[in-house]
Design a protein around this motif. Sequence first.
Motif, PDB file in Angstrom:
ATOM      1  N   SER A 151     -23.290  -6.362 -60.810  1.00  0.00           N
ATOM      2  CA  SER A 151     -22.598  -7.653 -60.769  1.00  0.00           C
ATOM      3  C   SER A 151     -21.080  -7.522 -60.804  1.00  0.00           C
ATOM      4  CB  SER A 151     -23.067  -8.546 -61.928  1.00  0.00           C
ATOM      5  OG  SER A 151     -24.428  -8.850 -61.796  1.00  0.00           O
ATOM      6  N   PHE A 152     -20.587  -6.327 -61.053  1.00  0.00           N
ATOM      7  CA  PHE A 152     -19.158  -6.098 -60.894  1.00  0.00           C
ATOM      8  C   PHE A 152     -18.779  -6.217 -59.416  1.00  0.00           C
ATOM      9  CE2 PHE A 152     -19.024  -4.544 -65.164  1.00  0.00           C
ATOM     10  CZ  PHE A 152     -17.690  -4.550 -65.534  1.00  0.00           C
ATOM     11  N   LEU A 153     -19.745  -5.888 -58.542  1.00  0.00           N
ATOM     12  CA  LEU A 153     -19.432  -5.767 -57.120  1.00  0.00           C
ATOM     13  C   LEU A 153     -20.062  -6.833 -56.235  1.00  0.00           C
ATOM     14  CD1 LEU A 153     -18.067  -4.135 -54.884  1.00  0.00           C
ATOM     15  CD2 LEU A 153     -20.098  -2.681 -54.794  1.00  0.00           C
ATOM     16  N   TRP A 154     -21.391  -7.109 -56.404  1.00  0.00           N
ATOM     17  CA  TRP A 154     -22.076  -7.907 -55.375  1.00  0.00           C
ATOM     18  C   TRP A 154     -21.511  -9.314 -55.174  1.00  0.00           C
ATOM     19  CZ3 TRP A 154     -24.201 -12.406 -56.846  1.00  0.00           C
ATOM     20  CH2 TRP A 154     -24.701 -12.539 -58.151  1.00  0.00           C
ATOM     21  N   PRO A 155     -21.019 -10.021 -56.206  1.00  0.00           N
ATOM     22  CA  PRO A 155     -20.475 -11.349 -55.891  1.00  0.00           C
ATOM     23  C   PRO A 155     -19.185 -11.279 -55.075  1.00  0.00           C
ATOM     24  CG  PRO A 155     -20.970 -11.129 -58.251  1.00  0.00           C
ATOM     25  CD  PRO A 155     -20.972  -9.762 -57.650  1.00  0.00           C
ATOM     26  N   LEU A 156     -18.543 -10.093 -55.094  1.00  0.00           N
ATOM     27  CA  LEU A 156     -17.237  -9.951 -54.455  1.00  0.00           C
ATOM     28  C   LEU A 156     -17.306  -9.200 -53.131  1.00  0.00           C
ATOM     29  CD1 LEU A 156     -15.288  -8.937 -57.694  1.00  0.00           C
ATOM     30  CD2 LEU A 156     -15.446 -11.218 -56.682  1.00  0.00           C
ATOM     31  N   ASN A 157     -18.514  -8.823 -52.687  1.00  0.00           N
ATOM     32  CA  ASN A 157     -18.657  -8.036 -51.468  1.00  0.00           C
ATOM     33  C   ASN A 157     -18.013  -8.696 -50.257  1.00  0.00           C
ATOM     34  OD1 ASN A 157     -19.859  -5.453 -51.572  1.00  0.00           O
ATOM     35  ND2 ASN A 157     -21.818  -6.353 -52.159  1.00  0.00           N
ATOM     36  N   THR A 158     -18.352  -9.963 -50.028  1.00  0.00           N
ATOM     37  CA  THR A 158     -17.815 -10.657 -48.853  1.00  0.00           C
ATOM     38  C   THR A 158     -16.298 -10.786 -48.941  1.00  0.00           C
ATOM     39  OG1 THR A 158     -19.863 -11.894 -48.524  1.00  0.00           O
ATOM     40  CG2 THR A 158     -17.868 -12.814 -47.542  1.00  0.00           C
ATOM     41  N   ILE A 159     -15.805 -11.091 -50.129  1.00  0.00           N
ATOM     42  CA  ILE A 159     -14.356 -11.212 -50.324  1.00  0.00           C
ATOM     43  C   ILE A 159     -13.674  -9.876 -50.060  1.00  0.00           C
ATOM     44  CG2 ILE A 159     -12.549 -11.680 -52.040  1.00  0.00           C
ATOM     45  CD1 ILE A 159     -14.522 -13.688 -53.323  1.00  0.00           C
ATOM     46  N   TYR A 160     -14.277  -8.781 -50.542  1.00  0.00           N
ATOM     47  CA  TYR A 160     -13.692  -7.448 -50.338  1.00  0.00           C
ATOM     48  C   TYR A 160     -13.661  -7.094 -48.845  1.00  0.00           C
ATOM     49  CZ  TYR A 160     -12.932  -2.411 -50.615  1.00  0.00           C
ATOM     50  OH  TYR A 160     -12.429  -1.147 -50.445  1.00  0.00           O
ATOM     51  N   ILE A 161     -14.796  -7.316 -48.159  1.00  0.00           N
ATOM     52  CA  ILE A 161     -14.870  -6.978 -46.738  1.00  0.00           C
ATOM     53  C   ILE A 161     -13.933  -7.853 -45.913  1.00  0.00           C
ATOM     54  CG2 ILE A 161     -16.406  -6.914 -44.721  1.00  0.00           C
ATOM     55  CD1 ILE A 161     -18.716  -6.363 -46.755  1.00  0.00           C
ATOM     56  N   HIS A 162     -13.864  -9.137 -46.262  1.00  0.00           N
ATOM     57  CA  HIS A 162     -13.067 -10.093 -45.482  1.00  0.00           C
ATOM     58  C   HIS A 162     -11.574  -9.963 -45.779  1.00  0.00           C
ATOM     59  CE1 HIS A 162     -11.516 -14.230 -44.498  1.00  0.00           C
ATOM     60  NE2 HIS A 162     -12.200 -13.986 -43.407  1.00  0.00           N
ATOM     61  N   ASP A 163     -11.235  -9.907 -47.074  1.00  0.00           N
ATOM     62  CA  ASP A 163      -9.816  -9.937 -47.461  1.00  0.00           C
ATOM     63  C   ASP A 163      -9.190  -8.548 -47.562  1.00  0.00           C
ATOM     64  OD1 ASP A 163     -10.217 -12.624 -47.579  1.00  0.00           O
ATOM     65  OD2 ASP A 163     -10.155 -12.790 -49.760  1.00  0.00           O
ATOM     66  N   GLU A 164      -9.904  -7.597 -48.143  1.00  0.00           N
ATOM     67  CA  GLU A 164      -9.344  -6.255 -48.356  1.00  0.00           C
ATOM     68  C   GLU A 164      -9.470  -5.369 -47.117  1.00  0.00           C
ATOM     69  OE1 GLU A 164      -7.737  -5.247 -51.173  1.00  0.00           O
ATOM     70  OE2 GLU A 164      -7.966  -7.292 -51.949  1.00  0.00           O
ATOM     71  N   LEU A 165     -10.642  -5.452 -46.448  1.00  0.00           N
ATOM     72  CA  LEU A 165     -10.859  -4.602 -45.271  1.00  0.00           C
ATOM     73  C   LEU A 165     -10.521  -5.324 -43.976  1.00  0.00           C
ATOM     74  CD1 LEU A 165     -14.202  -2.797 -46.262  1.00  0.00           C
ATOM     75  CD2 LEU A 165     -11.845  -2.029 -46.587  1.00  0.00           C
ATOM     76  N   GLY A 166     -10.221  -6.628 -44.060  1.00  0.00           N
ATOM     77  CA  GLY A 166      -9.741  -7.376 -42.908  1.00  0.00           C
ATOM     78  C   GLY A 166     -10.766  -7.658 -41.831  1.00  0.00           C
TER      79      GLY A 166
END
Length: 399
Positions: A20-35
């Motif tokens: 749960s440290f990661l899965w809620p933020l997966n889409t945000i990470y891929i969209h915002d951090e990885l562009g």
Amino acid sequence: MPRSLWLLVIGMIINVTGASFLWPLNTIYIHDELGKSLTVAGVVLMLNAGASVIGNLAGGVLFDKIGGYRSILLGIIITLAALIGMIFFHGWPHYVILLTIVGFGSGIVFPATYALAGSVWPEGGRKSFNAIYVAQNAGVAIGSALGGLVASISFQWIFMANGLLYVLFFLVAFFGYRNIQGQTIHPTALVTKKPGMKDRTKFTALSILSIAYLLCWVAYVQWQSTIAAHTQTLNIDLKQYSLLWTINGLMIVLGQPLLSAFVKRFAKTLKSQMLIGMGIFMVSFVIAAAAGGFSGFLTAMIILTIGEMLVWPAVPTIANDLAPKGREGFYQGFINSTATAGRMVGPLLGGILVDLYNMPVMFAVLIGLLVISFFITMIYDRNIKYLSNQDLSAETVKG
């Protein structure tokens, strides 16, 4: 609860806290951090969930063949290897490859854990599965609360925390699960046993129910993908978004006494429990569709959680009740794989709908899917009731 079930509960809390440290933020990470676009993010999550589907089926079969202890350890080792790799390699495309491996490994763990929980306390009925479900959500509450805070500092810390907690999960499983024995039948005892009409009818019922379960997950998973990204466009920051999941987990953990009283009075069967929960799901998505700020999404999440508390624990309980002796692992793996298939299709479908149309169209489609799942659930056990009536008629004739 027996001591062995408490150990499974503790392990599940640690496991899901890390995840749960990661899965809620997966889409945000891929969209915002990885562009990457929301559609690409949906494809990545689809790969993760697709691998998890395979892991679910493998975990169920492995449980029936080699037992829960070895199955769970195998899943943990695969997942842990990928999470350690993710600490050092979390760019594109390494993140995609490692996240897919995580999906497969964790997919093995969940059905094996559920099947083991059902077998160590068969007289507990739905209580065994509810305990594991509550443990999962305790982990969600803890992990999400910390995840948003840590991610606002650095995503690197997210990967490290996830890996360290999975090391702890491995130690708990390695030393604590070794002597857990469930009431199962050895697979060789099934070789000479032909499946009867009742077994085939029960698996058909489970297959029909799994369609409704899949559609519910297609809708639910949007909170972790398209709705997560949508909240960012409304200037709801990561801490507030993570708070939604913290509230979700805390409600599930702390609301059990109220849930138990509600079920005893208004939802005395598992089927009625699911139907009420699905109706509540629909209401929550109507509210989420109209939400324009944090308070609207908070209201929708609270209502969603009430529905979730009714639907999610009921399904593995039904699977356990329908499973023939010695096939508990396969039935849990099958129903878990359909849930994971929903998590696989959901982000991609949601991403495409939002990219091609808009959020209102996506919400309309989701509500339509929930209506379909409601009617499927109404009829899934029709043939079982027919066979039961036939048995009763036969017994009356004999009498």
